[in-house]
Design an enzyme around this catalytic site. Structure first.
Site, PDB file in Angstrom:
ATOM      1  CB  SER A 153      76.693  18.866  -4.201  1.00  0.00           C
ATOM      2  OG  SER A 153      75.896  17.166  -4.085  1.00  0.00           O
ATOM      3  CE1 TYR A 166      73.467  22.162  -6.104  1.00  0.00           C
ATOM      4  CE2 TYR A 166      74.420  19.766  -6.459  1.00  0.00           C
ATOM      5  CZ  TYR A 166      73.525  21.006  -5.474  1.00  0.00           C
ATOM      6  OH  TYR A 166      74.317  21.593  -4.409  1.00  0.00           O
TER       7      TYR A 166
HETATM    8  P1  NDP Z   1      68.253  26.342  -0.532  1.00  0.00           P
HETATM    9  O1  NDP Z   1      67.606  26.644  -1.906  1.00  0.00           O
HETATM   10  O2  NDP Z   1      67.089  26.205   1.037  1.00  0.00           O
HETATM   11  O3  NDP Z   1      68.428  27.583  -0.018  1.00  0.00           O
HETATM   12  C1  NDP Z   1      70.235  28.115  -0.584  1.00  0.00           C
HETATM   13  C2  NDP Z   1      69.671  29.302  -0.367  1.00  0.00           C
HETATM   14  O4  NDP Z   1      70.982  30.458  -2.040  1.00  0.00           O
HETATM   15  C3  NDP Z   1      68.568  30.615  -0.440  1.00  0.00           C
HETATM   16  O5  NDP Z   1      69.266  31.530   0.815  1.00  0.00           O
HETATM   17  C4  NDP Z   1      69.055  31.454  -1.825  1.00  0.00           C
HETATM   18  O6  NDP Z   1      67.994  33.094  -1.717  1.00  0.00           O
HETATM   19  C5  NDP Z   1      70.369  32.056  -1.913  1.00  0.00           C
HETATM   20  N1  NDP Z   1      70.306  31.890  -2.995  1.00  0.00           N
HETATM   21  C6  NDP Z   1      70.260  31.529  -4.678  1.00  0.00           C
HETATM   22  N2  NDP Z   1      70.459  31.646  -5.672  1.00  0.00           N
HETATM   23  C7  NDP Z   1      70.594  32.644  -5.460  1.00  0.00           C
HETATM   24  C8  NDP Z   1      71.123  33.606  -5.619  1.00  0.00           C
HETATM   25  N3  NDP Z   1      71.283  34.026  -7.582  1.00  0.00           N
HETATM   26  N4  NDP Z   1      72.042  35.000  -4.974  1.00  0.00           N
HETATM   27  C9  NDP Z   1      71.888  34.734  -4.036  1.00  0.00           C
HETATM   28  N5  NDP Z   1      71.621  33.737  -3.348  1.00  0.00           N
HETATM   29  C10 NDP Z   1      71.079  32.800  -3.388  1.00  0.00           C
HETATM   30  O7  NDP Z   1      68.922  25.524  -0.628  1.00  0.00           O
HETATM   31  P2  NDP Z   1      70.248  24.371   0.738  1.00  0.00           P
HETATM   32  O8  NDP Z   1      70.406  25.202   1.755  1.00  0.00           O
HETATM   33  O9  NDP Z   1      69.713  23.015   0.480  1.00  0.00           O
HETATM   34  O10 NDP Z   1      71.642  24.222  -0.336  1.00  0.00           O
HETATM   35  C11 NDP Z   1      72.767  25.345   0.149  1.00  0.00           C
HETATM   36  C12 NDP Z   1      73.884  25.122  -0.118  1.00  0.00           C
HETATM   37  O11 NDP Z   1      74.642  23.127  -0.136  1.00  0.00           O
HETATM   38  C13 NDP Z   1      73.911  24.853  -1.447  1.00  0.00           C
HETATM   39  O12 NDP Z   1      75.246  25.747  -2.167  1.00  0.00           O
HETATM   40  C14 NDP Z   1      73.052  23.086  -2.037  1.00  0.00           C
HETATM   41  O13 NDP Z   1      73.964  23.444  -2.912  1.00  0.00           O
HETATM   42  C15 NDP Z   1      74.575  22.864  -0.809  1.00  0.00           C
HETATM   43  N6  NDP Z   1      74.167  21.584  -0.269  1.00  0.00           N
HETATM   44  C16 NDP Z   1      72.223  20.558  -0.011  1.00  0.00           C
HETATM   45  C17 NDP Z   1      72.153  19.936  -0.362  1.00  0.00           C
HETATM   46  C18 NDP Z   1      71.174  19.613   0.548  1.00  0.00           C
HETATM   47  O14 NDP Z   1      70.193  17.987   0.415  1.00  0.00           O
HETATM   48  N7  NDP Z   1      70.594  20.374   1.160  1.00  0.00           N
HETATM   49  C19 NDP Z   1      73.327  18.691  -0.722  1.00  0.00           C
HETATM   50  C20 NDP Z   1      74.291  19.200  -0.976  1.00  0.00           C
HETATM   51  C21 NDP Z   1      74.625  20.321  -1.030  1.00  0.00           C
HETATM   52  P3  NDP Z   1      66.475  32.757  -1.630  1.00  0.00           P
HETATM   53  O15 NDP Z   1      66.563  32.564  -0.121  1.00  0.00           O
HETATM   54  O16 NDP Z   1      66.961  34.504  -1.367  1.00  0.00           O
HETATM   55  O17 NDP Z   1      65.720  31.894  -2.856  1.00  0.00           O
END
Ligand code: NDP
Length: 254
Positions: A153, A166
């Protein structure tokens, strides 16, 4: 990199694992990898979301993915090793892992970060990611070329007020990537990070509830770099933190 033009069979004969594959960026990455020919291993905590992605993959490609329900908050070394053993039984090798699952925690100053939530963020974003990596490394090292990708990030490279656990977890992710990249510099394995940049997902909406999400790139828009890092086009690249949206100013909707 947004203009990368992948060949239609870019990922054929590759088996790729994506964590957090049920939603957001991970879901889109899994679908894109399947579209470009990869066999998919979908890992996530919510079974029905993974099943929906699997259905989409089936209708796009005719192939089905493997699904593993694993909650990274409670995942143990034993569960990670079982997952690796199952993959080893069902696939000839593992060519790539996208560690994408992530937990945001709370946007608040350090004095107001609840310590339970701090631990949860570290557990999901760092500790479980480490355990899963350790379990999967032997499979990656068996492949002719393999790509290990972590999700960073903007706040993993420059600290920002209120991003607490985070931000610290993403600095740790960058560190893990750099250490592994150095350890495997003379091997078939490359290790890199992707910083997606602000992207229209549920996580982004909870971090920036006031912003106009329509101004953000969608997960589909940022897929070129996700495809590139898993393809043989990136074989010589390791130790790099790629920005999916290099021209974007962090922390804004533009
Ligand atoms: P979302 O919240 O849309 O998706 C996150 C995913 O991670 C979901 O599928 C969720 O599962 C899964 N997840 C969360 N907790 C757990 C857990 N305990 N065990 C297994 N799976 C888990 O987030 P994004 O798609 O936005 O984020 C994806 C990545 O990108 C992350 O690492 C985030 O930090 C990073 N990121 C995102 C940005 C953005 O602007 N969107 C910017 C910078 C970095 P479930 O659907 O079941 O909750």
């Amino acid at each position: 990199m947004l203009h990368y033009q992948p060949k239609h069979d870019l990922l054929s004969n590759k088996t790729l694992l994506v964590t957090g594959a049920g939603d957001g960026i991970g879901r889109e990455a899994a679908l894109s990898y399947a579209r470009f020919g990869a066999s998919l291993i979908l890992v996530g905590r919510t079974k029905h979301k993974l099943e929906l992605v699997n259905q989409e993959i089936k209708s796009l490609t005719g192939k089905t993915a493997d699904i593993y329900v694993l909650d990274l908050l409670t995942a143990t070394n034993k569960q990670c090793l079982e997952l690796a053993n199952n993959i080893n039984k069902n696939h000839t090798c593992l060519n790539g892992v996208l560690h994408n699952a992530g937990l945001l925690g709370v946007i608040a100053p350090i004095t107001e970060q609840p310590s339970d939530l701090w631990h949860d963020v570290m557990q999901v974003n760092v500790n479980a990611t480490f355990m899963l990596t350790q379990a999967l490394l032997p499979l990656l090292l068996n492949a002719p070329h393999a790509s290990l990708v972590f999700t960073s990030s903007g706040v993993g490279k420059k600290g920002r007020a209120d991003w607490g656990a985070y931000s610290v977890s993403k600095f740790a992710t960058e560190g893990l990537m750099q250490v592994l990249s150095d350890e495997y510099k003379n091997s078939n394995l490359r290790v890199n990070c992707i910083n997606p940049g602000g992207t229209r997902t549920t996580m982004r909406a909870s971090a920036f509830p006031q912003e106009d999400a329509m101004k953000l790139k969608t997960p589909a828009d940022i897929m070129p770099i996700y495809l590139y890092v898993m393809s043989d086009d990136s074989i010589c690249k390791t130790g790099i933190s790629f920005d999916a949206q290099p021209d974007r100013k962090p922390g804004t909707a533009e």
